[in-house]
Design a protein around this motif. Structure first.
Motif, PDB file in Angstrom:
ATOM      1  N   GLU A 126       0.828  -1.202   0.000  1.00  0.00           N
ATOM      2  CA  GLU A 126       0.000   0.000   0.000  1.00  0.00           C
ATOM      3  C   GLU A 126       0.865   1.256   0.000  1.00  0.00           C
ATOM      4  O   GLU A 126       1.568   1.530   0.973  1.00  0.00           O
ATOM      5  CB  GLU A 126      -0.900  -0.010   1.240  1.00  0.00           C
ATOM      6  CG  GLU A 126      -1.773  -1.255   1.320  1.00  0.00           C
ATOM      7  CD  GLU A 126      -2.322  -1.515   2.716  1.00  0.00           C
ATOM      8  OE1 GLU A 126      -3.501  -1.879   2.826  1.00  0.00           O
ATOM      9  OE2 GLU A 126      -1.564  -1.347   3.695  1.00  0.00           O
TER      10      GLU A 126
ATOM     11  N   GLU B 109      -0.747   2.764  -6.897  1.00  0.00           N
ATOM     12  CA  GLU B 109      -1.578   1.565  -6.986  1.00  0.00           C
ATOM     13  C   GLU B 109      -1.393   0.693  -5.743  1.00  0.00           C
ATOM     14  O   GLU B 109      -0.271   0.362  -5.368  1.00  0.00           O
ATOM     15  CB  GLU B 109      -1.201   0.768  -8.230  1.00  0.00           C
ATOM     16  CG  GLU B 109      -1.642   1.421  -9.512  1.00  0.00           C
ATOM     17  CD  GLU B 109      -1.200   0.635 -10.733  1.00  0.00           C
ATOM     18  OE1 GLU B 109      -2.045  -0.054 -11.330  1.00  0.00           O
ATOM     19  OE2 GLU B 109      -0.014   0.702 -11.074  1.00  0.00           O
ATOM     20  N   SER B 110      -2.519   0.331  -5.130  1.00  0.00           N
ATOM     21  CA  SER B 110      -2.502  -0.632  -4.032  1.00  0.00           C
ATOM     22  C   SER B 110      -2.570  -2.034  -4.637  1.00  0.00           C
ATOM     23  O   SER B 110      -3.399  -2.307  -5.507  1.00  0.00           O
ATOM     24  CB  SER B 110      -3.696  -0.400  -3.113  1.00  0.00           C
ATOM     25  OG  SER B 110      -3.785  -1.415  -2.145  1.00  0.00           O
TER      26      SER B 110
ATOM     27  N   THR C 283      -5.063   4.281  -6.171  1.00  0.00           N
ATOM     28  CA  THR C 283      -5.386   5.061  -4.981  1.00  0.00           C
ATOM     29  C   THR C 283      -4.808   6.461  -5.130  1.00  0.00           C
ATOM     30  O   THR C 283      -4.222   6.797  -6.159  1.00  0.00           O
ATOM     31  CB  THR C 283      -4.826   4.399  -3.707  1.00  0.00           C
ATOM     32  OG1 THR C 283      -3.391   4.432  -3.757  1.00  0.00           O
ATOM     33  CG2 THR C 283      -5.285   2.954  -3.577  1.00  0.00           C
ATOM     34  N   MET C 284      -4.932   7.272  -4.086  1.00  0.00           N
ATOM     35  CA  MET C 284      -4.449   8.654  -4.141  1.00  0.00           C
ATOM     36  C   MET C 284      -2.943   8.739  -4.393  1.00  0.00           C
ATOM     37  O   MET C 284      -2.458   9.665  -5.022  1.00  0.00           O
ATOM     38  CB  MET C 284      -4.775   9.365  -2.821  1.00  0.00           C
ATOM     39  CG  MET C 284      -6.236   9.709  -2.647  1.00  0.00           C
ATOM     40  SD  MET C 284      -6.752  11.061  -3.720  1.00  0.00           S
ATOM     41  CE  MET C 284      -5.814  12.412  -3.012  1.00  0.00           C
TER      42      MET C 284
END
Length: 575
Positions: free
Chosen positions: A214, A289-290, A285-286
Motif C-alpha cells: 500500500e 496503486e494498491s 489510490t491517491m
C-alpha cells in the motif's frame, strides 16, 4: 578445528550415497522434500554452469532453506544456528572484508584469541573455510545458517546505515513515472527482483494468505495477513514503490502503463520447493496503486472435513445433505470465511467415477482432478448465468456455482436442482437462516426454494491455538456461565489462552479452523418460508429442531482447547 569436509560432486549416485552432498540429496529425496525431476533439472543447470548442486537447488527455489540447512547440519554433524542466536554487535576480524562475507554468505559468530566460529550457508565449501583459517591464522569452527538470515545479519551488522539509501536513490530516484520503458528497465534489475522475491518468500515463511502493498504519501506499507489478522512488516523504501509494483505487474502479465483502472492477474511461482499460485489485484489510490497478492499453496491445502474443523452435529448434518440425490447446498459467510474451501472439500467427497461434476468459478482457485472447472470471463460474456445455461446441456450430475450474485443465476440453479441435479453454491449472508430470506429478496419464488434447498451452511474461521505453547486456565464464574447449557458441563470450566513460541512466531496461534451452523430444510422451516417468516423466526425453529449455532460450535471448540473464547466472540454472536 578446521572442518575437513569433502568437496561437492555433481555426478552423484543417489542409490549409494557416499559423499556428504550425496547423503544430503538422498535424505531430501527420501523425505519428499525434493523430487527426482527437480533434482535432474538442478543437476543439469549446475553442470552447464560449473556451479555446485546444493546452492543451485536453493537458487532455483526447489528446496526450502530450512530443510536444506537442517539436513546439512545433520549429515555434517554441525550445529544449526538460528537468527535469534546471531550476535547483536559485529564480530570484527579485519582480515575478513564485507565483500568476502557477502559473496561467501559467511557470518562471524564468536571470536576468541585462538578460534573463530562461523555460520555458513554452504559448509561444504572447503575453500571458504581454508581461506578464513589462512587469513585469520585461527582455528575455524563451522556452523550452519540459513542463507537469507545470514545475508540479513551481514547487512544489519556490517553495512553502514547511510549506504543503503544512497544506493537506493541511484536505483529508483530521479525518473518520470510516465517513462514506461524506464519502469520496465527498473523492474527487471536485480535489486527490485530481489526485493519482490524476499517479500513473497517471507510471506510464505510467515504462513501468510495475503500480501498487501500500500503506497502512501511518504511511505510504502507492506502487511501480511496471517491466520486472518493483518500484521505490518518491514517494507522497502518509498522511492522503490513504482519499480516494485511494476515488477509485480510484469510477473502477473498486467499492463504496467495502465494505472487508472483496476487489474487482475495471476503468477504461478515456485518458492522454497513449493508450488504457489499468486492472485494479483491492483487498484488505483491517491498515492499510487494498491496491490494485494493472495497466496494459494496447492500443496498445503487439505480438502478434508476433519482438517477444516468439522465435527459433531454440524458434520453429521452436512453428510446428510451431501447424500441427497438432488437439491441445493448453500454455503454462506463473509469474504474470507473459507466458503470456497468447504465447497471444494464437499466436491472432493462427491467426486467419484460415476458422477460428472462441472464448476463455474471466478476465479478457479484450486484445480481438482476429474472435475471440469470453468473460469468466468465477464468481458466476453461468459458470466455465471451464461455458463450455467451451457452446463445444463453437458449432462452433469453435480454443478458447483462459485456465487449466486443475481436472480438470474439463482433461478437457473433452482431449475437445475428441480431437474435432478445436485447444486452447490455460496451466498453472502451473516447466518444460515438469512440465506433463505436473501434469496426471497432477490426475487426467487418461495415454493421453488422449499422444493430445492436441502440445507444451508454458515461458517466463520477462528484462529487455532498453537498446541505447543497454549496455556490452560480456570475460567471466571461469569465466563463459565456461557458453557452451562452444554452437555456434560457443570461448575468450573477450564479453557486455554494463547501464549507464543517459536513454532507459531510468538502469536500463540497456528492455522485456522471453522465454526459452523447447518440448517436443514425441514417441514416446519418450509412452512415458515412459505409464510415469509423473518430470518430470526426461521433461526428459532432450526435451533428448536437441534441446530447447533456457530457460537455454540465455537464454545465447544474453545472447551476442547482448539481455540480461545476471545476468538469465538470476535467472529460469532451469542444469540
Amino acid at each position: 578445528m578446521l572442518a575437513k569436509l569433502t568437496p561437492s560432486l555433481h555426478d552423484t549416485d543417489i542409490e549409494l550415497p557416499t559423499t556428504p552432498e550425496q547423503q544430503i540429496v538422498a535424505a531430501l529425496l527420501a523425505q519428499s522434500k525434493l523430487t527426482p525431476g527437480d533434482l535432474a533439472r538442478a543437476r543439469r543447470l549446475a553442470d552447464d554452469g560449473g556451479d555446485e548442486l546444493l546452492p543451485m537447488l536453493l537458487r532455483l527455489g526447489l528446496i526450502a532453506e530450512r530443510d536444506m540447512a537442517r539436513q546439512m547440519a545433520e549429515v555434517l554433524a554441525l550445529p544449526l544456528v538460528e537468527a535469534a542466536a546471531f550476535p547483536t554487535e559485529p564480530v570484527r576480524e579485519e582480515q575478513l572484508t564485507l565483500r568476502f562475507l557477502k559473496d561467501s554468505k559467511v557470518l562471524p559468530l564468536v571470536l576468541t584469541d585462538n578460534a573463530l566460529t562461523l555460520a555458513l550457508a554452504n559448509p561444504l565449501d572447503n575453500f571458504v573455510l581454508a581461506a578464513v583459517a589462512m587469513a585469520t591464522e585461527k582455528t575455524v569452527h563451522a556452523a550452519v545458517g540459513l542463507p537469507s538470515e545470514i545475508e540479513a545479519a551481514i547487512a544489519r551488522l556490517y553495512e553502514a546505515p547511510a549506504a543503503a539509501p544512497a544506493h537506493s536513490e541511484a536505483d529508483f530516484g530521479d525518473f518520470d513515472e510516465e517513462d514506461i520503458e524506464h519502469l520496465k528497465d527498473l523492474a527487471s534489475e536485480a535489486p527490485v527482483i530481489r526485493m519482490v522475491n524476499q517479500l513473497i518468500q517471507k510471506a510464505v515463511e510467515s504462513r501468510a494468505s495475503d500480501i498487501h502493498i500500500e503506497p502512501f504519501a511518504d511511505v510504502l506499507k507492506v502487511r501480511y495477513r496471517v491466520d486472518g489478522i493483518l500484521k505490518e512488516v518491514d517494507a522497502p523504501p518509498a522511492r522503490s514503490t513504482a519499480a516494485i509494483i511494476s515488477r509485480i505487474k510484469i510477473m502477473a502479465k498486467l499492463n504496467i502503463a495502465e494505472r487508472r483502472l483496476p487489474q487482475d492477474g495471476r503468477i504461478p511461482i515456485r518458492i522454497q520447493g513449493r508450488e504457489l499460485d499468486l492472485r494479483v489485484s491492483t487498484v488505483p489510490t491517491m498515492f499510487g496503486e494498491s496491490v494485494v497478492l493472495r497466496l494459494l499453496d496447492k500443496e498445503s491445502v487439505r480438502f478434508d472435513l476433519d482438517a477444516l474443523g468439522f465435527d459433531g452435529a454440524p458434520r453429521e448434518r452436512l453428510h446428510r445433505i451431501l447424500e441427497q440425490p438432488y437439491g441445493i447446498l448453500l454455503v454462506t459467510g463473509p469474504t474470507g470465511s473459507g466458503k470456497s474451501t468447504t465447497l471444494y472439500t464437499a466436491l472432493s467427497r462427491l467426486n467419484t467415477e460415476g458422477r460428472k461434476i462441472i464448476t463455474v468459478e471466478d476465479p478457479v482457485e484450486y484445480q481438482l482432478p476429474g472435475i471440469n472447472q470453468i473460469q468466468v470471463k465477464a468481458a466476453i460474456g461468459m458470466t455465471f448465468s451464461g455458463a450455467l445455461r451451457a452446463i445444463v446441456r453437458q449432462d452433469p450430475d453435480i454443478i458447483m456455482v462459485g456465487e449466486m450474485r443475481d436472480v438470474e443465476t439463482a433461478r437457473i440453479a433452482v431449475q437445475s436442482a428441480l431437474t435432478g441435479h445436485v447444486v452447490l453454491s455460496t451466498l453472502h449472508t451473516n447466518d444460515a437462516a438469512s440465506g433463505v430470506t436473501r434469496l426471497l429478496d432477490m426475487g426467487v419464488e418461495d415454493y421453488l426454494l422449499t422444493s430445492t434447498i436441502n440445507g444451508i451452511l454458515a461458517q466463520r474461521l477462528v484462529r487455532r491455538l498453537c498446541p505447543q505453547c497454549r496455556q490452560a486456565y480456570r475460567a471466571l464464574p461469569e465466563l463459565a456461565e456461557r458453557f452451562a447449557h452444554m452437555a456434560g458441563v457443570s461448575g468450573a470450566v477450564d479453557l486455554h489462552r494463547a501464549s507464543g513460541c517459536e513454532a507459531c512466531n510468538d502469536s500463540g496461534y497456528r492455522g485456522r479452523l471453522v465454526i459452523t451452523e447447518v440448517l436443514l430444510m425441514t417441514d416446519q422451516i418450509r412452512k415458515a418460508v412459505l409464510a415469509h417468516a423473518t430470518a430470526t423466526e426461521i433461526r428459532r425453529i432450526a435451533v428448536s429442531e437441534g441446530m447447533e449455532t456457530m457460537y455454540q460450535d465455537g464454545l465447544r471448540k474453545a472447551l476442547d482447547g482448539r481455540t480461545t473464547i476471545e476468538e469465538v466472540m470476535r467472529v460469532a454472536e451469542d444469540n
